[in-house]
Design a protein around this motif. Structure first.
Motif, PDB file in Angstrom:
ATOM      1  N   GLU A  47       0.851  -1.192   0.000  1.00 50.15           N
ATOM      2  CA  GLU A  47       0.000   0.000   0.000  1.00 50.15           C
ATOM      3  C   GLU A  47       0.887   1.241   0.000  1.00 50.15           C
ATOM      4  OE1 GLU A  47      -3.122   0.201  -0.349  1.00 50.15           O
ATOM      5  OE2 GLU A  47      -3.720  -1.889  -0.154  1.00 50.15           O
ATOM      6  N   ASN A  86       0.598   4.011   2.744  1.00 48.85           N
ATOM      7  CA  ASN A  86       0.961   3.648   4.118  1.00 48.85           C
ATOM      8  C   ASN A  86       2.384   3.098   4.225  1.00 48.85           C
ATOM      9  OD1 ASN A  86      -1.699   4.270   4.918  1.00 48.85           O
ATOM     10  ND2 ASN A  86      -2.393   2.220   4.329  1.00 48.85           N
ATOM     11  N   THR A  87       3.189   3.288   3.178  1.00 51.09           N
ATOM     12  CA  THR A  87       4.520   2.672   3.150  1.00 51.09           C
ATOM     13  C   THR A  87       5.622   3.726   3.076  1.00 51.09           C
ATOM     14  OG1 THR A  87       3.609   0.746   1.996  1.00 51.09           O
ATOM     15  CG2 THR A  87       5.990   1.035   1.927  1.00 51.09           C
ATOM     16  N   GLY A  88       6.642   3.541   3.905  1.00 52.55           N
ATOM     17  CA  GLY A  88       7.842   4.376   3.848  1.00 52.55           C
ATOM     18  C   GLY A  88       8.939   3.601   3.146  1.00 52.55           C
ATOM     19  N   ASP A 115       6.378  12.364   0.060  1.00 50.47           N
ATOM     20  CA  ASP A 115       5.300  12.152  -0.913  1.00 50.47           C
ATOM     21  C   ASP A 115       5.565  12.946  -2.197  1.00 50.47           C
ATOM     22  OD1 ASP A 115       4.016  10.489   0.842  1.00 50.47           O
ATOM     23  OD2 ASP A 115       2.679  12.049   1.631  1.00 50.47           O
ATOM     24  N   ASN A 122       9.442   1.590  12.725  1.00 52.25           N
ATOM     25  CA  ASN A 122       8.005   1.755  12.504  1.00 52.25           C
ATOM     26  C   ASN A 122       7.319   2.490  13.653  1.00 52.25           C
ATOM     27  OD1 ASN A 122       7.932   0.453   9.988  1.00 52.25           O
ATOM     28  ND2 ASN A 122       7.895  -1.551  10.972  1.00 52.25           N
ATOM     29  N   SER A 176       7.330   6.334  12.959  1.00 53.89           N
ATOM     30  CA  SER A 176       6.789   6.814  11.698  1.00 53.89           C
ATOM     31  C   SER A 176       5.344   6.379  11.529  1.00 53.89           C
ATOM     32  CB  SER A 176       7.633   6.270  10.532  1.00 53.89           C
ATOM     33  OG  SER A 176       7.069   6.636   9.293  1.00 53.89           O
ATOM     34  N   SER A 177       4.576   7.194  10.827  1.00 47.66           N
ATOM     35  CA  SER A 177       3.181   6.845  10.553  1.00 47.66           C
ATOM     36  C   SER A 177       3.086   5.832   9.415  1.00 47.66           C
ATOM     37  CB  SER A 177       2.391   8.106  10.181  1.00 47.66           C
ATOM     38  OG  SER A 177       2.967   8.728   9.032  1.00 47.66           O
ATOM     39  N   LYS A 178       4.217   5.589   8.742  1.00 43.46           N
ATOM     40  CA  LYS A 178       4.245   4.639   7.639  1.00 43.46           C
ATOM     41  C   LYS A 178       5.121   3.440   7.991  1.00 43.46           C
ATOM     42  CE  LYS A 178       3.551   8.161   4.068  1.00 43.46           C
ATOM     43  NZ  LYS A 178       4.015   8.683   2.771  1.00 43.46           N
ATOM     44  N   GLU A 179       4.790   2.305   7.403  1.00 43.19           N
ATOM     45  CA  GLU A 179       5.559   1.094   7.657  1.00 43.19           C
ATOM     46  C   GLU A 179       6.772   1.049   6.736  1.00 43.19           C
ATOM     47  OE1 GLU A 179       5.001  -3.768   7.817  1.00 43.19           O
ATOM     48  OE2 GLU A 179       3.287  -2.457   7.446  1.00 43.19           O
TER      49      GLU A 179
END
Length: 430
Positions: free
Chosen positions: A24, A27-29, A116, A147, A150-153
């Motif tokens: 996704e 939702n991904t770093g 982003d 993780n 961060s708000s992203k996984e």
């Protein structure tokens, strides 16, 4: 009629399918670069520890004066205390194991991820990159912990480079552990590029440079270029192989210049720890011996003018003979061009001029390689050119004679370098 019955069936199949293993994006770093450093305490803690050390030294000097005036019984008791202190020092390895088991930080991992804006507009955009830094007892634990910050996984499937800091490279145990963890990590590609850094690896990722937004994208693009500049690429899989098969090896270096990133030079590793740094010229000599010198630009002086010689293709042949001590002969052939038709006062179409420039360039390459091998033999005592492996494959009997004490053999080995350069006539087709 039959078609009408089949269509609902096909639609139901489509509805049942899904992307169960997809990533996704929102939702991904995406971790593009990783810097692995040895954990260091905060400066304040270091200062406090230094102050305590100074106080301890003053106390020891004072105690030494008192000891001279004490009876023998008290001296014996104090000697016993000193022995206990020595025994404490011998337990340092146990303390290292305890640090690992109790979860005390030993590694610091710094992650570089695109924002982003960079994800949408591409690597060349000037969007702010995201930097996350985590300290933990193991590299695997640090990668899991990122993780939580961060708000992203974090996703490591697109990681381009891993940078090893100098302090980590100097610590044999930590370097070996980090490499073992990375090699076993199935999220990270075995093709990821491994680099070294003088100082902290994190400083490379956090540096403000004007030309490149992210170090990972820069290095990935750099290695894709053909014949633009000489460079050595070390992947995770090739480094693991070097560690398993060779006592000495190199890791290419990356550094920050005034406004950009630069690769050149390398860390010399022996017995899995850093012993020296190669200069750009020494790395170039290394690559000529390894038949990877294509892309090098050699400036040869002729009648006060420096003529740039651009190498296109290099070959290398290594042979050995025994004359009371081991003799190694390296024959190098180079195809090159000048890149221009004419220089001020120099006609490159004149055969005598060309032959003289060829001779001078050959001598320059030869001397650089000779100087480099002497430094390896006498100063570093590190066979990063893998002569022992070449000897084993080419003359096994000679290998058996000299391999028992290879370091001594290597130190006294003579290297004879022959260079044959073919300078193409300017303007001719390649």
């Amino acid at each position: 009629m039959k078609k009408a019955r089949i269509i609902p069936f096909l639609l139901s199949i489509i509805l049942l399918t899904g992307c169960w293993d997809n990533v996704e994006l929102a939702n991904t770093g995406f971790v593009i670069s990783i810097a692995v450093d040895k954990y260091e305490k905060e400066q304040k803690e270091i200062k406090d520890s230094d102050s305590q050390s100074d106080a301890s030294q003053e106390k020891e000097e004072s105690n030494l004066e008192d000891r001279e005036n004490k009876p023998e019984k008290e001296k014996d008791e104090e000697e016993k205390e000193d022995e206990d202190e020595e025994e404490k020092d011998h337990n340092e390895e146990d303390e290292k194991d305890e640090e690992k088991s109790t979860g005390k930080p030993r590694f610091t991992l710094t992650m570089e991820m695109p924002s982003d804006e960079i994800m949408i507009n591409g690597a060349s955009s000037k969007g702010e990159k995201i930097i996350k830094s985590v300290s933990a007892s193991t590299t695997g634990r640090a990668m899991e912990m990122v993780n939580a910050y961060s708000s992203k996984e974090a996703y490591y499937g697109h990681t381009k480079i891993i940078i090893m800091g100098e302090a980590l490279l100097k610590d044999k145990d930590l370097f070996s552990e980090a490499m073992d963890s990375l090699e076993q990590n199935r999220e990270i590609s075995q093709k990821v590029i491994i680099l070294s850094s003088r100082g902290k690896g994190s400083e490379i990722l956090t540096a403000e440079v004007t030309e490149e937004t992210m170090a990972g994208f820069f290095m990935s693009d750099f290695y894709k270029k053909n014949n633009e500049s000489i460079a050595y690429r070390q992947s995770l899989s090739s480094l693991v192989m070097d560690m398993e098969n060779n006592n000495a090896f190199i890791i290419p270096e990356i550094e920050v210049t005034s406004d950009s990133l630069k690769t050149g030079g390398a860390a010399v590793m022996k017995d899995k720890e850093l012993i020296a740094w190669l200069s750009d010229k020494e790395l170039e000599a290394y690559l000529f011996v390894k038949a990877m010198g294509a892309g090098a630009v050699i400036e040869t002086e002729y009648e006060g003018i420096f003529v740039p010689i651009e190498t296109e293709k290099t070959k290398s042949k290594i042979s050995f003979k025994d004359e009371g001590n081991l003799i190694c002969t390296v024959d190098i052939s180079v195809n090159a061009n000048t890149g221009e038709y004419k220089f001020i006062g120099i006609d490159m179409k004149d055969n005598e001029v060309r032959e003289e420039i060829e001779r001078k360039t050959e001598e320059k390459i030869k001397k650089d390689i000779e100087d480099f091998i002497i430094k390896l033999n006498k100063e570093y005592k590190a066979d990063v050119l893998e002569f022992t492996d070449k000897l084993k494959k080419k003359d096994y009997d000679l290998y058996l004679k000299y391999s028992d004490d290879w370091e001594k053999t290597f130190e006294h080995m003579e290297a004879h370098i022959n260079v044959d350069l073919n300078l193409k006539e300017s303007g001719t087709a390649k």
